[in-house]
Design a protein around this motif. Sequence first.
Motif, PDB file in Angstrom:
ATOM      1  N   SER A   1      -3.310  17.718  -5.447  1.00  0.00           N
ATOM      2  CA  SER A   1      -3.363  17.155  -4.097  1.00  0.00           C
ATOM      3  C   SER A   1      -4.511  17.745  -3.279  1.00  0.00           C
ATOM      4  CB  SER A   1      -2.038  17.354  -3.365  1.00  0.00           C
ATOM      5  OG  SER A   1      -1.728  18.729  -3.280  1.00  0.00           O
ATOM      6  N   CYS A   2      -5.042  18.897  -3.689  1.00  0.00           N
ATOM      7  CA  CYS A   2      -6.189  19.486  -2.993  1.00  0.00           C
ATOM      8  C   CYS A   2      -7.502  18.856  -3.473  1.00  0.00           C
ATOM      9  CB  CYS A   2      -6.235  20.999  -3.159  1.00  0.00           C
ATOM     10  SG  CYS A   2      -6.747  21.575  -4.794  1.00  0.00           S
ATOM     11  N   GLY A   3      -7.415  17.999  -4.475  1.00  0.00           N
ATOM     12  CA  GLY A   3      -8.604  17.329  -4.996  1.00  0.00           C
ATOM     13  C   GLY A   3      -9.240  18.006  -6.175  1.00  0.00           C
ATOM     14  N   HIS A   4      -8.694  19.134  -6.589  1.00  0.00           N
ATOM     15  CA  HIS A   4      -9.244  19.869  -7.726  1.00  0.00           C
ATOM     16  C   HIS A   4      -8.904  19.141  -9.030  1.00  0.00           C
ATOM     17  CE1 HIS A   4     -10.644  23.261 -10.057  1.00  0.00           C
ATOM     18  NE2 HIS A   4      -9.519  23.222 -10.740  1.00  0.00           N
ATOM     19  N   PRO A   5      -9.898  18.755  -9.811  1.00  0.00           N
ATOM     20  CA  PRO A   5      -9.616  18.121 -11.105  1.00  0.00           C
ATOM     21  C   PRO A   5      -9.261  19.168 -12.150  1.00  0.00           C
ATOM     22  CG  PRO A   5     -11.966  18.246 -10.788  1.00  0.00           C
ATOM     23  CD  PRO A   5     -11.316  18.790  -9.520  1.00  0.00           C
ATOM     24  N   SER A   6      -8.494  18.789 -13.140  1.00  0.00           N
ATOM     25  CA  SER A   6      -8.169  19.735 -14.194  1.00  0.00           C
ATOM     26  C   SER A   6      -9.409  20.004 -15.046  1.00  0.00           C
ATOM     27  CB  SER A   6      -7.024  19.221 -15.059  1.00  0.00           C
ATOM     28  OG  SER A   6      -7.421  18.065 -15.758  1.00  0.00           O
ATOM     29  N   PRO A   7      -9.489  21.171 -15.660  1.00  0.00           N
ATOM     30  CA  PRO A   7     -10.689  21.529 -16.450  1.00  0.00           C
ATOM     31  C   PRO A   7     -10.835  20.655 -17.679  1.00  0.00           C
ATOM     32  CG  PRO A   7      -9.081  23.335 -16.447  1.00  0.00           C
ATOM     33  CD  PRO A   7      -8.528  22.235 -15.623  1.00  0.00           C
TER      34      PRO A   7
ATOM     35  N   TYR B   1       9.939   7.498 -12.185  1.00  0.00           N
ATOM     36  CA  TYR B   1       8.690   7.785 -12.873  1.00  0.00           C
ATOM     37  C   TYR B   1       8.750   9.171 -13.483  1.00  0.00           C
ATOM     38  CZ  TYR B   1       3.795   8.873 -13.616  1.00  0.00           C
ATOM     39  OH  TYR B   1       2.607   9.251 -14.177  1.00  0.00           O
ATOM     40  N   ARG B   2       8.295   9.271 -14.716  1.00  0.00           N
ATOM     41  CA  ARG B   2       8.242  10.568 -15.396  1.00  0.00           C
ATOM     42  C   ARG B   2       6.782  10.890 -15.715  1.00  0.00           C
ATOM     43  NH1 ARG B   2      12.780   8.093 -17.866  1.00  0.00           N
ATOM     44  NH2 ARG B   2      14.671   9.124 -17.196  1.00  0.00           N
ATOM     45  N   PRO B   3       6.217  11.860 -15.028  1.00  0.00           N
ATOM     46  CA  PRO B   3       4.814  12.223 -15.280  1.00  0.00           C
ATOM     47  C   PRO B   3       4.604  12.708 -16.714  1.00  0.00           C
ATOM     48  CG  PRO B   3       5.597  13.244 -13.268  1.00  0.00           C
ATOM     49  CD  PRO B   3       6.793  12.655 -13.952  1.00  0.00           C
ATOM     50  N   VAL B   4       3.377  12.592 -17.181  1.00  0.00           N
ATOM     51  CA  VAL B   4       3.010  13.049 -18.518  1.00  0.00           C
ATOM     52  C   VAL B   4       2.820  14.555 -18.499  1.00  0.00           C
ATOM     53  CG1 VAL B   4       1.244  12.900 -20.320  1.00  0.00           C
ATOM     54  CG2 VAL B   4       1.893  10.856 -19.045  1.00  0.00           C
ATOM     55  N   GLY B   5       3.410  15.244 -19.453  1.00  0.00           N
ATOM     56  CA  GLY B   5       3.222  16.690 -19.578  1.00  0.00           C
ATOM     57  C   GLY B   5       4.042  17.499 -18.597  1.00  0.00           C
ATOM     58  N   ASP B   6       3.782  18.768 -18.606  1.00  0.00           N
ATOM     59  CA  ASP B   6       4.486  19.711 -17.740  1.00  0.00           C
ATOM     60  C   ASP B   6       3.600  20.090 -16.551  1.00  0.00           C
ATOM     61  OD1 ASP B   6       6.767  19.915 -19.395  1.00  0.00           O
ATOM     62  OD2 ASP B   6       5.689  21.317 -20.704  1.00  0.00           O
TER      63      ASP B   6
ATOM     64  N   LYS C   1       0.858  -1.183   0.000  1.00  0.00           N
ATOM     65  CA  LYS C   1       0.000   0.000   0.000  1.00  0.00           C
ATOM     66  C   LYS C   1       0.892   1.230   0.000  1.00  0.00           C
ATOM     67  CE  LYS C   1      -3.596  -2.056   2.829  1.00  0.00           C
ATOM     68  NZ  LYS C   1      -4.326  -1.956   4.093  1.00  0.00           N
ATOM     69  N   ILE C   2       0.415   2.268  -0.634  1.00  0.00           N
ATOM     70  CA  ILE C   2       1.139   3.536  -0.691  1.00  0.00           C
ATOM     71  C   ILE C   2       0.166   4.635  -0.293  1.00  0.00           C
ATOM     72  CG2 ILE C   2       2.335   5.183  -2.196  1.00  0.00           C
ATOM     73  CD1 ILE C   2       2.980   2.750  -4.045  1.00  0.00           C
ATOM     74  N   GLU C   3       0.564   5.483   0.635  1.00  0.00           N
ATOM     75  CA  GLU C   3      -0.217   6.673   0.987  1.00  0.00           C
ATOM     76  C   GLU C   3       0.382   7.831   0.195  1.00  0.00           C
ATOM     77  OE1 GLU C   3      -2.919   6.926   2.983  1.00  0.00           O
ATOM     78  OE2 GLU C   3      -2.875   4.760   3.249  1.00  0.00           O
ATOM     79  N   ALA C   4      -0.419   8.430  -0.679  1.00  0.00           N
ATOM     80  CA  ALA C   4       0.069   9.513  -1.525  1.00  0.00           C
ATOM     81  C   ALA C   4      -1.063  10.480  -1.829  1.00  0.00           C
ATOM     82  CB  ALA C   4       0.642   8.948  -2.818  1.00  0.00           C
ATOM     83  N   ALA C   5      -0.697  11.713  -2.117  1.00  0.00           N
ATOM     84  CA  ALA C   5      -1.694  12.727  -2.418  1.00  0.00           C
ATOM     85  C   ALA C   5      -2.205  12.628  -3.852  1.00  0.00           C
ATOM     86  CB  ALA C   5      -1.110  14.117  -2.176  1.00  0.00           C
ATOM     87  N   THR C   6      -1.347  12.211  -4.780  1.00  0.00           N
ATOM     88  CA  THR C   6      -1.729  12.152  -6.192  1.00  0.00           C
ATOM     89  C   THR C   6      -1.229  10.864  -6.830  1.00  0.00           C
ATOM     90  OG1 THR C   6       0.301  13.219  -6.957  1.00  0.00           O
ATOM     91  CG2 THR C   6      -1.551  14.675  -6.410  1.00  0.00           C
ATOM     92  N   TYR C   7      -1.764  10.573  -8.017  1.00  0.00           N
ATOM     93  CA  TYR C   7      -1.297   9.408  -8.772  1.00  0.00           C
ATOM     94  C   TYR C   7       0.198   9.527  -9.058  1.00  0.00           C
ATOM     95  CZ  TYR C   7      -0.307   6.217 -12.534  1.00  0.00           C
ATOM     96  OH  TYR C   7       0.269   5.243 -13.301  1.00  0.00           O
ATOM     97  N   GLU C   8       0.647  10.716  -9.445  1.00  0.00           N
ATOM     98  CA  GLU C   8       2.063  10.893  -9.782  1.00  0.00           C
ATOM     99  C   GLU C   8       2.966  10.563  -8.593  1.00  0.00           C
ATOM    100  OE1 GLU C   8      -0.175  12.870 -12.912  1.00  0.00           O
ATOM    101  OE2 GLU C   8      -0.301  13.140 -10.757  1.00  0.00           O
ATOM    102  N   GLU C   9       2.572  10.975  -7.402  1.00  0.00           N
ATOM    103  CA  GLU C   9       3.349  10.670  -6.197  1.00  0.00           C
ATOM    104  C   GLU C   9       3.349   9.163  -5.926  1.00  0.00           C
ATOM    105  OE1 GLU C   9       3.325  11.673  -1.419  1.00  0.00           O
ATOM    106  OE2 GLU C   9       2.109  12.900  -2.756  1.00  0.00           O
TER     107      GLU C   9
ATOM    108  N   GLY D   1      -1.430  14.526 -17.160  1.00  0.00           N
ATOM    109  CA  GLY D   1      -1.283  13.209 -16.549  1.00  0.00           C
ATOM    110  C   GLY D   1      -2.581  12.821 -15.867  1.00  0.00           C
ATOM    111  N   SER D   2      -2.531  12.717 -14.547  1.00  0.00           N
ATOM    112  CA  SER D   2      -3.744  12.350 -13.806  1.00  0.00           C
ATOM    113  C   SER D   2      -4.756  13.481 -13.821  1.00  0.00           C
ATOM    114  CB  SER D   2      -3.401  11.996 -12.362  1.00  0.00           C
ATOM    115  OG  SER D   2      -3.003  13.161 -11.650  1.00  0.00           O
ATOM    116  N   GLY D   3      -4.264  14.720 -13.946  1.00  0.00           N
ATOM    117  CA  GLY D   3      -5.160  15.862 -13.945  1.00  0.00           C
ATOM    118  C   GLY D   3      -5.739  16.178 -12.590  1.00  0.00           C
TER     119      GLY D   3
END
Length: 94
Positions: free
Chosen positions: A88-94, A63-68, A41-49, A83-85
């Motif tokens: 860590s605050c839970g805001h999804p990308s538009p 690991y190299r995340p997608v995009g900048d 198990k991994i505790e992380a804020a985001t998929y990239e982490e 990437g995941s979009g």
Amino acid sequence: MSTWTVWSNPERSEVALVRGEDPPRFADGTPMPDVEISLWKIEAATYEEAAAVHHLRMGWEPYRPVGDPEPCPRCSAMFYPEGSGECSCGHPSP
């Protein structure tokens, strides 16, 4: 923080990193075959982490995340909208 789990087959030739503690499933809800062993198990804020920790534990190259990374419009933390979009605050990308 979210919980992520890594699942594998006995040979470790197939692995899956999924959010939550349940085994990986396809979009229709059926379990993925041959990935029934929970590695960790991994505790992380985001998929990239989580993916970065997963790569280190597997002994793979970093690991190299997608995009900048871009600043989150809600909290200004850096996140990967291509990437995941997800920030860590839970805001999804538009």
